[in-house]
Design a protein around this motif. Sequence first.
Motif, PDB file in Angstrom:
ATOM      1  N   HIS A   1     -10.120   1.685  -6.721  1.00  0.00           N
ATOM      2  CA  HIS A   1      -9.506   2.459  -5.648  1.00  0.00           C
ATOM      3  C   HIS A   1      -9.127   3.838  -6.187  1.00  0.00           C
ATOM      4  O   HIS A   1      -8.115   4.001  -6.840  1.00  0.00           O
ATOM      5  N   PHE A   2      -9.980   4.811  -5.964  1.00  0.00           N
ATOM      6  CA  PHE A   2      -9.729   6.183  -6.437  1.00  0.00           C
ATOM      7  C   PHE A   2      -9.306   6.199  -7.911  1.00  0.00           C
ATOM      8  O   PHE A   2      -8.346   6.873  -8.285  1.00  0.00           O
TER       9      PHE A   2
ATOM     10  N   CYS B   1       0.797  -1.230   0.000  1.00  0.00           N
ATOM     11  CA  CYS B   1       0.000   0.000   0.000  1.00  0.00           C
ATOM     12  C   CYS B   1       0.826   1.275   0.000  1.00  0.00           C
ATOM     13  O   CYS B   1       0.284   2.358   0.184  1.00  0.00           O
TER      14      CYS B   1
ATOM     15  N   ALA C   1     -12.068   8.877   1.804  1.00  0.00           N
ATOM     16  CA  ALA C   1     -10.830   9.658   1.684  1.00  0.00           C
ATOM     17  C   ALA C   1     -10.503  10.378   2.995  1.00  0.00           C
ATOM     18  O   ALA C   1     -11.385  10.986   3.608  1.00  0.00           O
ATOM     19  N   ILE C   2      -9.258  10.313   3.394  1.00  0.00           N
ATOM     20  CA  ILE C   2      -8.787  11.066   4.564  1.00  0.00           C
ATOM     21  C   ILE C   2      -9.038  12.559   4.330  1.00  0.00           C
ATOM     22  O   ILE C   2      -9.493  13.276   5.205  1.00  0.00           O
ATOM     23  N   THR C   3      -8.739  12.980   3.091  1.00  0.00           N
ATOM     24  CA  THR C   3      -8.823  14.402   2.748  1.00  0.00           C
ATOM     25  C   THR C   3     -10.262  14.928   2.692  1.00  0.00           C
ATOM     26  O   THR C   3     -10.464  16.112   2.457  1.00  0.00           O
TER      27      THR C   3
ATOM     28  N   SER D   1      -3.641  15.146  -0.758  1.00  0.00           N
ATOM     29  CA  SER D   1      -3.334  13.756  -0.378  1.00  0.00           C
ATOM     30  C   SER D   1      -1.832  13.540  -0.228  1.00  0.00           C
ATOM     31  O   SER D   1      -1.406  12.563   0.368  1.00  0.00           O
TER      32      SER D   1
ATOM     33  N   PHE E   1      -0.409   5.612   4.588  1.00  0.00           N
ATOM     34  CA  PHE E   1      -1.189   6.461   5.490  1.00  0.00           C
ATOM     35  C   PHE E   1      -1.387   5.730   6.820  1.00  0.00           C
ATOM     36  O   PHE E   1      -1.728   4.544   6.827  1.00  0.00           O
TER      37      PHE E   1
ATOM     38  N   CYS F   1       2.204   3.745  -4.435  1.00  0.00           N
ATOM     39  CA  CYS F   1       1.669   4.905  -5.160  1.00  0.00           C
ATOM     40  C   CYS F   1       1.617   6.157  -4.288  1.00  0.00           C
ATOM     41  O   CYS F   1       1.590   7.267  -4.795  1.00  0.00           O
ATOM     42  N   HIS F   2       1.531   5.963  -2.994  1.00  0.00           N
ATOM     43  CA  HIS F   2       1.499   7.083  -2.039  1.00  0.00           C
ATOM     44  C   HIS F   2       2.114   6.576  -0.745  1.00  0.00           C
ATOM     45  O   HIS F   2       2.408   5.380  -0.637  1.00  0.00           O
TER      46      HIS F   2
ATOM     47  N   THR G   1      -1.723  17.720  -4.798  1.00  0.00           N
ATOM     48  CA  THR G   1      -2.972  17.382  -4.124  1.00  0.00           C
ATOM     49  C   THR G   1      -2.737  17.345  -2.615  1.00  0.00           C
ATOM     50  O   THR G   1      -1.623  17.057  -2.154  1.00  0.00           O
TER      51      THR G   1
ATOM     52  N   MET H   1     -13.136   0.790   2.124  1.00  0.00           N
ATOM     53  CA  MET H   1     -12.046   0.898   1.152  1.00  0.00           C
ATOM     54  C   MET H   1     -11.487  -0.477   0.787  1.00  0.00           C
ATOM     55  O   MET H   1     -11.282  -0.791  -0.386  1.00  0.00           O
TER      56      MET H   1
HETATM   57  C1  HEC Z   1      -1.776   1.596  -7.980  1.00  0.00           C
HETATM   58  C2  HEC Z   1      -1.596   2.701  -7.064  1.00  0.00           C
HETATM   59  C3  HEC Z   1      -2.185   2.547  -5.661  1.00  0.00           C
HETATM   60  C4  HEC Z   1      -2.036   1.505  -4.787  1.00  0.00           C
HETATM   61  C5  HEC Z   1      -1.271   0.200  -4.970  1.00  0.00           C
HETATM   62  C6  HEC Z   1      -2.764   1.909  -3.568  1.00  0.00           C
HETATM   63  N1  HEC Z   1      -3.293   3.153  -3.729  1.00  0.00           N
HETATM   64 FE1  HEC Z   1      -4.288   4.196  -2.298  1.00  0.00          FE
HETATM   65  N2  HEC Z   1      -4.592   5.724  -3.624  1.00  0.00           N
HETATM   66  C7  HEC Z   1      -4.162   5.739  -4.940  1.00  0.00           C
HETATM   67  C8  HEC Z   1      -4.611   6.964  -5.575  1.00  0.00           C
HETATM   68  C9  HEC Z   1      -4.356   7.369  -7.017  1.00  0.00           C
HETATM   69  C10 HEC Z   1      -5.333   7.697  -4.585  1.00  0.00           C
HETATM   70  C11 HEC Z   1      -6.003   9.055  -4.742  1.00  0.00           C
HETATM   71  C12 HEC Z   1      -5.049  10.155  -4.346  1.00  0.00           C
HETATM   72  C13 HEC Z   1      -5.612  11.528  -4.621  1.00  0.00           C
HETATM   73  O1  HEC Z   1      -6.805  11.737  -4.436  1.00  0.00           O
HETATM   74  O2  HEC Z   1      -4.835  12.419  -4.984  1.00  0.00           O
HETATM   75  C14 HEC Z   1      -5.291   6.870  -3.381  1.00  0.00           C
HETATM   76  C15 HEC Z   1      -5.839   7.258  -2.181  1.00  0.00           C
HETATM   77  C16 HEC Z   1      -5.786   6.520  -1.006  1.00  0.00           C
HETATM   78  C17 HEC Z   1      -6.299   6.967   0.272  1.00  0.00           C
HETATM   79  C18 HEC Z   1      -6.999   8.292   0.532  1.00  0.00           C
HETATM   80  C19 HEC Z   1      -6.032   9.453   0.537  1.00  0.00           C
HETATM   81  C20 HEC Z   1      -6.800  10.740   0.484  1.00  0.00           C
HETATM   82  O3  HEC Z   1      -6.704  11.457  -0.509  1.00  0.00           O
HETATM   83  O4  HEC Z   1      -7.528  11.036   1.421  1.00  0.00           O
HETATM   84  C21 HEC Z   1      -6.059   5.976   1.175  1.00  0.00           C
HETATM   85  C22 HEC Z   1      -6.391   6.009   2.652  1.00  0.00           C
HETATM   86  C23 HEC Z   1      -5.419   4.899   0.469  1.00  0.00           C
HETATM   87  N3  HEC Z   1      -5.244   5.279  -0.852  1.00  0.00           N
HETATM   88  C24 HEC Z   1      -5.071   3.695   1.019  1.00  0.00           C
HETATM   89  C25 HEC Z   1      -4.526   2.626   0.293  1.00  0.00           C
HETATM   90  C26 HEC Z   1      -4.363   1.293   0.816  1.00  0.00           C
HETATM   91  C27 HEC Z   1      -4.820   0.831   2.179  1.00  0.00           C
HETATM   92  C28 HEC Z   1      -3.745   0.568  -0.150  1.00  0.00           C
HETATM   93  C29 HEC Z   1      -3.355  -0.897  -0.120  1.00  0.00           C
HETATM   94  C30 HEC Z   1      -4.442  -1.850   0.021  1.00  0.00           C
HETATM   95  C31 HEC Z   1      -3.528   1.451  -1.302  1.00  0.00           C
HETATM   96  N4  HEC Z   1      -4.024   2.686  -0.979  1.00  0.00           N
HETATM   97  C32 HEC Z   1      -2.883   1.088  -2.463  1.00  0.00           C
HETATM   98  C33 HEC Z   1      -3.373   4.787  -5.546  1.00  0.00           C
HETATM   99  C34 HEC Z   1      -2.985   3.585  -4.981  1.00  0.00           C
END
Ligand code: HEC
Length: 146
Positions: free
Chosen positions: A60-61, A33, A95-97, A123, A40, A36-37, A121, A53
């Motif tokens: 996922h977003f 997790c 979203a946390i944000t 985020s 959290f 990409c970011h 962003t 989620m």
């Molecule tokens: C392939 C890329 C990718 C992976 C792997 C990924 N994410 Fe994300 N995630 C994103 C994107 C894109 C966003 C949206 C960010 C934005 O709004 O700018 C996001 C947003 C989030 C947010 C909300 C952040 C906000 O903007 O408030 C959370 C919490 C989150 N991810 C948790 C997870 C978790 C838990 C996992 C593992 C199960 C995971 N992510 C795996 C791409 C990914």
Amino acid sequence: MKKIFISLSLVACIYADGFSMPKATNPLYQKECASCHMAFQPSLLNQNSWTKMMSNLPNHFGVDASLEKVDEQAIKKYLIDNSKNRLKNPSNEIAITKMPWFTHEHNRFKEKANKNPKIKTLSNCMACHIHADKNDYDEDNVRIPK
Ligand code: HEC
Ligand code: HEC
């Protein structure tokens, strides 16, 4: 001596941070997790948000973050066990944000952040909280990029 040290640092941790954020150190969570970011902190959302989620990772977003079932279940348990249920989520948002505590603290930066290529962003916590990955959201460690 060791015992005293441990209890003192525990007390320091509890008082240092109103959000009392446990570290996001779970290795599986870091691996799956945090590509990409940042990873959290689980305490940034409540149980309902994480549950929602984690049951929809293929959407996922706007990206596909799906995992093997065993990994998904293990990460979900870790997130829920370390979530903060006192955080309100009236709109069922994930979203946390979009959480009230977050928007209250950050909306005044939103427009600037979206226009700044160094932030993009809200985020992108680490763009401003330079030690966010170390659970440090202290105001002394906030630098808003110009
Ligand atoms: C392939 C890329 C990718 C992976 C792997 C990924 N994410 Fe994300 N995630 C994103 C994107 C894109 C966003 C949206 C960010 C934005 O709004 O700018 C996001 C947003 C989030 C947010 C909300 C952040 C906000 O903007 O408030 C959370 C919490 C989150 N991810 C948790 C997870 C978790 C838990 C996992 C593992 C199960 C995971 N992510 C795996 C791409 C990914
Ligand atoms: C554009 C810069 C910026 C971004 C991006 C940003 N923050 Fe912040 N954040 C701030 C500022 C500035 C404050 C207020 C600092 C202060 O006065 O304590 C703050 C406050 C906070 C606080 C409250 C600290 C306290 O003790 O009251 C938390 C928690 C927090 N942010 C978490 C996050 C998380 C999590 C993310 C990413 C999802 C994030 N922030 C993204 C600038 C940012």
